[in-house]
Design a protein around this motif. Structure first.
Motif, PDB file in Angstrom:
ATOM      1  N   LYS A  62       0.829  -1.202   0.000  1.00  0.00           N
ATOM      2  CA  LYS A  62       0.000   0.000   0.000  1.00  0.00           C
ATOM      3  C   LYS A  62       0.863   1.251   0.000  1.00  0.00           C
ATOM      4  CE  LYS A  62      -3.047   2.649   3.072  1.00  0.00           C
ATOM      5  NZ  LYS A  62      -3.871   2.616   4.317  1.00  0.00           N
ATOM      6  N   VAL A  63       1.876   1.272   0.855  1.00  0.00           N
ATOM      7  CA  VAL A  63       2.781   2.418   0.925  1.00  0.00           C
ATOM      8  C   VAL A  63       3.529   2.589  -0.394  1.00  0.00           C
ATOM      9  CG1 VAL A  63       4.830   3.348   2.076  1.00  0.00           C
ATOM     10  CG2 VAL A  63       3.023   2.260   3.425  1.00  0.00           C
ATOM     11  N   THR A  64       3.944   1.474  -0.986  1.00  0.00           N
ATOM     12  CA  THR A  64       4.686   1.531  -2.247  1.00  0.00           C
ATOM     13  C   THR A  64       3.823   2.111  -3.360  1.00  0.00           C
ATOM     14  OG1 THR A  64       5.798  -0.502  -1.533  1.00  0.00           O
ATOM     15  CG2 THR A  64       6.135   0.196  -3.802  1.00  0.00           C
ATOM     16  N   LEU A  65       2.572   1.678  -3.444  1.00  0.00           N
ATOM     17  CA  LEU A  65       1.664   2.201  -4.461  1.00  0.00           C
ATOM     18  C   LEU A  65       1.438   3.694  -4.260  1.00  0.00           C
ATOM     19  CD1 LEU A  65      -0.248   1.882  -6.822  1.00  0.00           C
ATOM     20  CD2 LEU A  65      -2.008   1.065  -5.234  1.00  0.00           C
ATOM     21  N   MET A  66       1.235   4.116  -3.026  1.00  0.00           N
ATOM     22  CA  MET A  66       1.036   5.535  -2.753  1.00  0.00           C
ATOM     23  C   MET A  66       2.274   6.345  -3.130  1.00  0.00           C
ATOM     24  SD  MET A  66      -0.983   5.278   0.920  1.00  0.00           S
ATOM     25  CE  MET A  66      -1.101   7.061   1.102  1.00  0.00           C
ATOM     26  N   LEU A  67       3.448   5.810  -2.804  1.00  0.00           N
ATOM     27  CA  LEU A  67       4.691   6.505  -3.134  1.00  0.00           C
ATOM     28  C   LEU A  67       4.854   6.618  -4.650  1.00  0.00           C
ATOM     29  CD1 LEU A  67       7.358   7.763  -2.203  1.00  0.00           C
ATOM     30  CD2 LEU A  67       8.353   5.460  -2.153  1.00  0.00           C
ATOM     31  N   GLY A  68       4.535   5.533  -5.378  1.00  0.00           N
ATOM     32  CA  GLY A  68       4.628   5.570  -6.828  1.00  0.00           C
ATOM     33  C   GLY A  68       3.708   6.621  -7.426  1.00  0.00           C
ATOM     34  N   ALA A  69       2.479   6.691  -6.940  1.00  0.00           N
ATOM     35  CA  ALA A  69       1.528   7.685  -7.446  1.00  0.00           C
ATOM     36  C   ALA A  69       2.022   9.100  -7.155  1.00  0.00           C
ATOM     37  CB  ALA A  69       0.156   7.455  -6.811  1.00  0.00           C
ATOM     38  N   LEU A  70       2.604   9.309  -5.982  1.00  0.00           N
ATOM     39  CA  LEU A  70       3.121  10.628  -5.618  1.00  0.00           C
ATOM     40  C   LEU A  70       4.285  11.031  -6.527  1.00  0.00           C
ATOM     41  CD1 LEU A  70       2.868  12.971  -3.604  1.00  0.00           C
ATOM     42  CD2 LEU A  70       4.504  11.782  -2.123  1.00  0.00           C
ATOM     43  N   VAL A  71       5.180  10.090  -6.814  1.00  0.00           N
ATOM     44  CA  VAL A  71       6.321  10.377  -7.683  1.00  0.00           C
ATOM     45  C   VAL A  71       5.838  10.721  -9.096  1.00  0.00           C
ATOM     46  CG1 VAL A  71       8.362   9.373  -8.794  1.00  0.00           C
ATOM     47  CG2 VAL A  71       7.951   8.993  -6.354  1.00  0.00           C
ATOM     48  N   VAL A  72       4.840   9.988  -9.603  1.00  0.00           N
ATOM     49  CA  VAL A  72       4.307  10.278 -10.944  1.00  0.00           C
ATOM     50  C   VAL A  72       3.669  11.670 -10.982  1.00  0.00           C
ATOM     51  CG1 VAL A  72       2.506   9.634 -12.605  1.00  0.00           C
ATOM     52  CG2 VAL A  72       4.006   7.890 -11.639  1.00  0.00           C
ATOM     53  N   ALA A  73       2.894  12.006  -9.953  1.00  0.00           N
ATOM     54  CA  ALA A  73       2.290  13.342  -9.896  1.00  0.00           C
ATOM     55  C   ALA A  73       3.361  14.426  -9.881  1.00  0.00           C
ATOM     56  CB  ALA A  73       1.395  13.453  -8.657  1.00  0.00           C
ATOM     57  N   ALA A  74       4.434  14.201  -9.112  1.00  0.00           N
ATOM     58  CA  ALA A  74       5.529  15.170  -9.065  1.00  0.00           C
ATOM     59  C   ALA A  74       6.221  15.286 -10.417  1.00  0.00           C
ATOM     60  CB  ALA A  74       6.533  14.764  -7.985  1.00  0.00           C
ATOM     61  N   GLY A  75       6.381  14.138 -11.095  1.00  0.00           N
ATOM     62  CA  GLY A  75       7.010  14.155 -12.412  1.00  0.00           C
ATOM     63  C   GLY A  75       6.214  14.965 -13.414  1.00  0.00           C
ATOM     64  N   TYR A  76       4.886  14.809 -13.403  1.00  0.00           N
ATOM     65  CA  TYR A  76       4.056  15.595 -14.313  1.00  0.00           C
ATOM     66  C   TYR A  76       4.086  17.069 -13.949  1.00  0.00           C
ATOM     67  CZ  TYR A  76       2.011  11.596 -16.728  1.00  0.00           C
ATOM     68  OH  TYR A  76       1.816  10.502 -17.512  1.00  0.00           O
ATOM     69  N   GLY A  77       4.095  17.367 -12.653  1.00  0.00           N
ATOM     70  CA  GLY A  77       4.191  18.763 -12.237  1.00  0.00           C
ATOM     71  C   GLY A  77       5.481  19.397 -12.728  1.00  0.00           C
ATOM     72  N   LEU A  78       6.565  18.635 -12.674  1.00  0.00           N
ATOM     73  CA  LEU A  78       7.849  19.127 -13.159  1.00  0.00           C
ATOM     74  C   LEU A  78       7.825  19.311 -14.678  1.00  0.00           C
ATOM     75  CD1 LEU A  78      10.660  19.795 -11.948  1.00  0.00           C
ATOM     76  CD2 LEU A  78      11.349  17.461 -12.548  1.00  0.00           C
TER      77      LEU A  78
END
Length: 444
Positions: free
Chosen positions: A309-325
């Motif tokens: 669960k933590v890994t999935l949440m972390l992955g989603a957060l990293v993808v959101a940050a990547g798109y923001g960048l």
């Protein structure tokens, strides 16, 4: 198989003697066939043997590639691409075989690597396909895939044992026909709606048919003893939320496959396009595949320590940050390489966690079917994202040299929408229950 024909798409009408609209069926046919085959092959794997279905899938891949390699017209090309699409169940079947054969301490890393290979194959396949298409006869692409399929089949036949975990029973032919009808109607409307018109009778009729048949299919699946998809198991909180998060994440990840190549290929006259070739696009995106492969191992370690669960949440957060960048870094090749690698890291984390979440919540006898459904949910999310992004880019355009091209605002809007989808996947994952082991028991 997903990226194999991308370098050929602009050339297909001339190569196959078909209209541009008809030539797109070389892509659409694979999408539809994969959607239909994935849940069916998964269920058959649980019933009659995962290794057997894996070999059948690889045989379809090899034969389909050979037919496409021999094709000179549209019809044999579509037949070959359909057969290639029917092999799409190899990933969930492979993950399910791992659950049956590997000890628990090796299972997490193995399934994470296998799951992330969906992204790795696409990222590495694009530059390879572009290089071959630019320097050799286009049929070579399909002969290479036929050869790789044959090699894989021989390796599976000689090295992979057949699992003793089987459910047996009768196959739900009515359920398979119903689900196939739903998927074909839904994905056909999504993939062709922009060309037909979203308000056209054909598009609306297909969507309405998908809803009606889906309701009838759900009633049937709840009624019989051995359904194609066990809806009661699928309704369990962990399975349901994982599948919803997977569909949302599939929507989110498609943005990088659409926006980054366009930014690289759009002419410099637009003021933001980089004017690169398809081969350059592939080389820019290739490091993403390597990042996914490396990060998938980290994904397994994080899941072992903190739970998937933590890994999935972390992955989603990293993808959101990547798109923001990406919204602010889109003016140089090195910036797009950086963004691509960040997005690849997020996808690697998330894709590694999804099978673990599914397998922790379903019986061993339903592993292949459950993993196949999860894979299907990702594909549906990707298809919906493709339609939504296409609609945005078709609306927000600029004219350069008499041609309508996607505007920078349109590209940024797609990136922002995909960032929002990644955050939505993060929110859904937050409601998953506490960590559970692959055997289904709570760990502390």
């Amino acid at each position: 198989m997903q990226t194999l024909v991308i370098p050929l798409v602009p050339k297909l009408p001339a190569l196959l003697g078909a209209s541009p609209a008809d030539a797109t069926w070389a892509v659409t046919a694979t999408l539809l066939a994969a959607a239909v085959a994935t849940p069916v092959v998964g269920r058959l794997g649980d019933m009659v043997g995962k290794r057997r279905m894996l070999l059948i899938s690889l045989a379809l891949l090899t034969v389909g590639s050979a037919i496409a390699g021999l094709s000179t017209g549209l019809t044999p090309m579509i037949i070959g691409r359909v057969l290639q699409g029917l092999s799409a169940g190899v990933i969930p079947l492979g993950i399910s075989i791992m659950r049956d054969e590997l000890p628990p301490e090796r299972l997490g890393a193995a399934t994470a690597t296998m799951s992330s290979s969906m992204g790795v194959g696409g990222a590495v396949g694009l530059p390879t396909a572009a290089l071959i298409a630019d320097n050799a006869d286009w049929h070579v692409l399909f002969w290479i895939s036929a050869g790789l399929g044959a090699v894989a089949a021989v390796l599976v036949l000689t090295l992979i044992p057949e699992s003793r975990v089987r459910t047996g029973g009768r196959f739900d032919f009515i359920g398979a026909a119903g689900l196939s009808t739903v998927l074909v109607c839904l994905l056909l409307a999504i993939s062709k709606g922009s060309g037909w018109g979203w308000s056209s009778g054909l598009t609306i009729g297909l969507l309405a048919a998908a809803v009606i048949v889906l309701l009838a299919w759900g009633w049937w699946e709840l009624r019989i003893r051995q359904p194609l998809v066990d809806l009661r198991t699928s309704a369990r909180r962990q399975v349901l939320l994982t599948n919803l998060a997977s569909a949302t994440f599939g929507f989110a990840m498609f943005g990088m496959s659409l926006v980054l190549p366009q930014l690289l290929q759009l002419p410099t006259a637009t003021g933001y396009g980089l004017g690169q070739s398809m081969l350059a696009v592939g080389l820019v995106l290739a490091p993403q595949g390597l990042v996914m492969m490396v990060v998938s191992r980290w994904s397994a370690r994080i899941s072992a320590a903190r739970g998937p669960k933590v890994t999935l949440m972390l992955g989603a957060l990293v993808v959101a940050a990547g798109y923001g960048l990406a919204v602010v870094l889109m003016s140089a090749i090195w910036q797009l390489v950086l963004v691509s690698c960040i997005l690849g890291a997020g996808v690697g984390l998330a894709y590694g966690a999804m099978p673990a979440l599914v397998m922790a919540a379903v019986p061993v006898s339903e592993t292949a079917a459950a993993n196949s459904l999860n894979t299907l949910m990702r594909a549906i999310g990707t298809s919906v994202s493709s339609a939504a992004a296409g609609a945005v880019l078709a609306t927000l355009t600029i004219t350069v040299g008499g041609a309508a091209l996607p505007s920078q605002d349109g590209l940024r809007m797609v990136l922002a929408i995909c960032a929002g989808a990644a955050l939505a996947a993060l929110a859904i994952a937050a409601f998953l229950p506490k960590r559970r082991s692959p055997g289904g028991t709570t760990t502390h």
